[in-house]
Design an enzyme around this catalytic site. Structure first.
Site, short mmCIF file in Angstrom:
data_model
loop_
_atom_site.label_atom_id
_atom_site.label_comp_id
_atom_site.label_asym_id
_atom_site.label_seq_id
_atom_site.Cartn_x
_atom_site.Cartn_y
_atom_site.Cartn_z
N LYS A 88 0.74 -1.17 -0.14
CA LYS A 88 0.08 -0.20 0.06
C LYS A 88 0.72 1.32 -0.01
O LYS A 88 0.51 2.19 0.70
CB LYS A 88 -0.82 0.18 1.10
CG LYS A 88 -1.97 -1.03 1.20
CD LYS A 88 -3.09 -0.92 2.31
CE LYS A 88 -4.08 -2.07 2.18
NZ LYS A 88 -5.05 -2.01 3.23
N ARG A 157 -1.01 -7.30 13.32
CA ARG A 157 -0.61 -5.96 13.10
C ARG A 157 -1.25 -4.87 13.86
O ARG A 157 -0.56 -3.92 14.38
CB ARG A 157 -0.97 -5.59 11.36
CG ARG A 157 -0.38 -4.14 11.01
CD ARG A 157 -0.68 -3.95 9.51
NE ARG A 157 -0.50 -2.83 9.07
CZ ARG A 157 0.64 -2.14 8.67
NH1 ARG A 157 1.83 -2.72 9.14
NH2 ARG A 157 0.54 -0.63 8.38
N HIS A 180 3.21 3.40 7.77
CA HIS A 180 1.93 4.21 7.38
C HIS A 180 2.49 5.46 6.55
O HIS A 180 3.40 6.40 6.95
CB HIS A 180 1.10 4.72 8.54
CG HIS A 180 0.49 3.70 9.37
ND1 HIS A 180 0.10 3.68 10.45
CD2 HIS A 180 -0.07 2.58 8.64
CE1 HIS A 180 -0.59 2.51 10.94
NE2 HIS A 180 -0.68 1.72 9.86
#
Length: 203
Positions: A88, A157, A180
């Site tokens: 991602k 996670r 992130h």
């Protein structure tokens, strides 16, 4: 008069229930992760592999496919670190490995035999594990550990983020550790930190 369900109604009836309807939270506390690991140690023909899989997914906040993509070349044996590649469009990082992980890595490496494949987590057919197999391993361990709610891999996670927040680590460090891109994805862990409101006193 017989009423027939519309295609939309049939779709809604088959739709998977929401996580909130199945379990009250999406993370495990550290002692619960240990229960899960202990259960994985006690079943199956691949105890070391399954134990290492759950441990590394928790310690490094790995998504299923991030764990499956781990290769032996990602392990720096000399400095005891692992290079974590994120999905991602997440940020990669180099993270420390402790003695427990190193010992399990050595055991799993030896189980590969002389013709070691690139991937750390492989099946009996000497191919990378599948997403389905990982889910089966974690779910089975959760059932054996006696959890009252179903366990799925992504909870590991979340458990990593929850643990780091509960220890008071800075939000930016947790963001980088989990890879992130956007800090709002990290803030949800600090919001759940059990010591967040300890400063409040009722006189």
């Amino acid at each position: 008069m017989v009423k027939h369900s519309t295609p939309l109604q049939k779709t809604e009836s088959l739709r998977r229930p929401k996580n909130a309807d199945v379990r009250s939270r999406e993370y495990l506390r550290p002692e619960e992760v240990e229960r899960l690991i202990s259960a994985a140690k006690s079943i199956g023909r691949h105890k070391n592999r399954d134990t290492l899989l759950i441990l590394m997914m928790f310690r490094h906040g790995l998504r299923v496919n991030e764990a499956l993509d781990l290769k032996w070349t990602d392990i720096d044996w000399a400095t005891a670190h692992v290079h974590v590649k994120r999905l991602k469009q997440g940020s990669p990082s180099v993270q420390p490995i402790d003695g427990k992980e190193m010992r399990l890595l050595r055991k799993v490496e030896r189980s590969h035999g002389e013709e070691r494949l690139p991937w750390i987590f492989i099946s009996e057919r000497r191919a990378p594990l599948t997403d389905h197999t990982v889910r089966k391993i974690v779910t089975r361990a959760g059932e054996l550990a006696g959890f009252e709610f179903p366990i799925h891999p992504h909870m590991l996670r979340h458990s990593c983020g929850y643990y780091l927040a509960s220890k008071g680590y800075d939000t930016r460090i947790i963001q980088d550790y989990l890879g992130h891109k956007q800090i709002q994805h990290t803030v949800k862990y600090t919001q759940l930190a059990p010591n967040r409101f300890n400063v409040i006193r009722w006189n």
